[in-house]
Design an enzyme around this catalytic site. Structure first.
Site, PDB file in Angstrom:
ATOM      1  CG  ASP A   1       1.408   1.573  12.494  1.00 23.74           C
ATOM      2  OD1 ASP A   1       1.644   2.665  11.946  1.00 23.74           O
ATOM      3  OD2 ASP A   1       1.189   1.458  13.720  1.00 23.74           O
TER       4      ASP A   1
ATOM      5  N   GLY B   1      -4.276  -8.690  10.503  1.00 23.09           N
ATOM      6  CA  GLY B   1      -2.915  -9.179  10.746  1.00 23.09           C
ATOM      7  C   GLY B   1      -2.749  -9.483  12.228  1.00 23.09           C
TER       8      GLY B   1
ATOM      9  CG  ASN C   1      -0.524   1.028  18.105  1.00 29.78           C
ATOM     10  OD1 ASN C   1      -0.395   2.078  18.733  1.00 29.78           O
ATOM     11  ND2 ASN C   1       0.489   0.429  17.514  1.00 29.78           N
TER      12      ASN C   1
ATOM     13  CB  ILE D   1      -0.984  -0.014   1.201  1.00 29.89           C
ATOM     14  CG1 ILE D   1      -2.155   0.949   0.955  1.00 29.89           C
ATOM     15  CG2 ILE D   1      -0.278   0.286   2.514  1.00 29.89           C
ATOM     16  CD1 ILE D   1      -3.298   0.796   1.933  1.00 29.89           C
TER      17      ILE D   1
ATOM     18  CB  SER E   1      -8.790  -5.707  12.397  1.00 26.21           C
ATOM     19  OG  SER E   1      -8.937  -4.605  13.253  1.00 26.21           O
TER      20      SER E   1
END
Ligand code: AR6
Length: 179
Positions: free
Chosen positions: A41, A130, A31, A18, A128
């Site tokens: 992330d 992973g 998170n 991405i 969510s």
């Protein structure tokens, strides 16, 4: 890659990283601390550089932490995307802890904040699914339903919505939804 048109908005399904997407905004499965982490992330912070973390720190200084299902926006730093929308998906705890609503909120609130910034194209990872352990098929249905309903009922600016998956298995799951 798969493309379909829903109410004038192009839905794109693609396998890939991405961080390479050339869209107005990419969505980060973050998170509540917004201080980075693993998975998508970590990849976004690495590729986008320190400017993203700097803005995240300012946001956390003012709000404390980002609740599950909520979304905030920062620069895209060195990414091709101008913005990163950071949202927090739910940790899967068996399905009876409001997970579906919270996951839907994460997609909905990401679209909503993007709209406020005039964003026309956005790319979502599979939030969510992973580290947070949300079953992939269930998550993809909620993602798809939430975004399609948004486009049908509330869309003002969006012209392109991309779902970027990271494995062949995930691609297959989303492709079943697209067809
Ligand atoms: N591009 C697209 N998708 C990716 C990429 C990438 N570069 N990297 C991973 N994925 P996860 P979560 C997929 O674990 O479950 C972090 O540590 C991955 O295969 O990134 O929401 C945060 O800081 C999976 O399908 O996010 C949080 O603490 C999907 O992205 C926690 O993980 C989401 O996996 C959030 O967990």
């Amino acid at each position: 890659m798969r493309k379909i048109l829903i109410d004038g908005c192009e839905f794109v399904l693609k396998k890939g990283d991405i961080t390479l997407e050339e869209v107005d905004a990419i969505v980060n499965a973050a998170n509540s601390s917004l201080m980075g982490g693993g998975g998508v992330d970590g990849a976004i912070h690495r590729a986008g550089g320190g400017a993203i973390l700097e803005e995240c720190k300012k946001i956390i200084n003012s709000i404390g932490s980002l609740d599950t299902g909520k979304a905030v926006i920062t620069t895209g730093g060195n990414l091709k995307a101008k913005y990163v929308i950071h949202t927090v998906g739910p940790v899967w705890r068996g399905g009876s802890k409001n997970e579906e609503k919270l996951l839907s909120d994460a997609y909905y609130n990401s679209l909503k904040i993007g709209e406020q910034y005039g964003i026309q194209s956005v790319a979502f990872p599979s939030i969510s699914t992973g580290v947070y352990g949300y079953p992939k098929e269930k998550a993809s249905k909620t993602a798809h339903k939430t975004v399609v309903e948004y486009i049908r009922n509330e869309n003002k600016n969006y012209k392109t919505i991309c779902f970027i998956v990271f494995s062949d298995g995930d691609y297959q799951i989303y492709e079943n939804l697209f067809s």
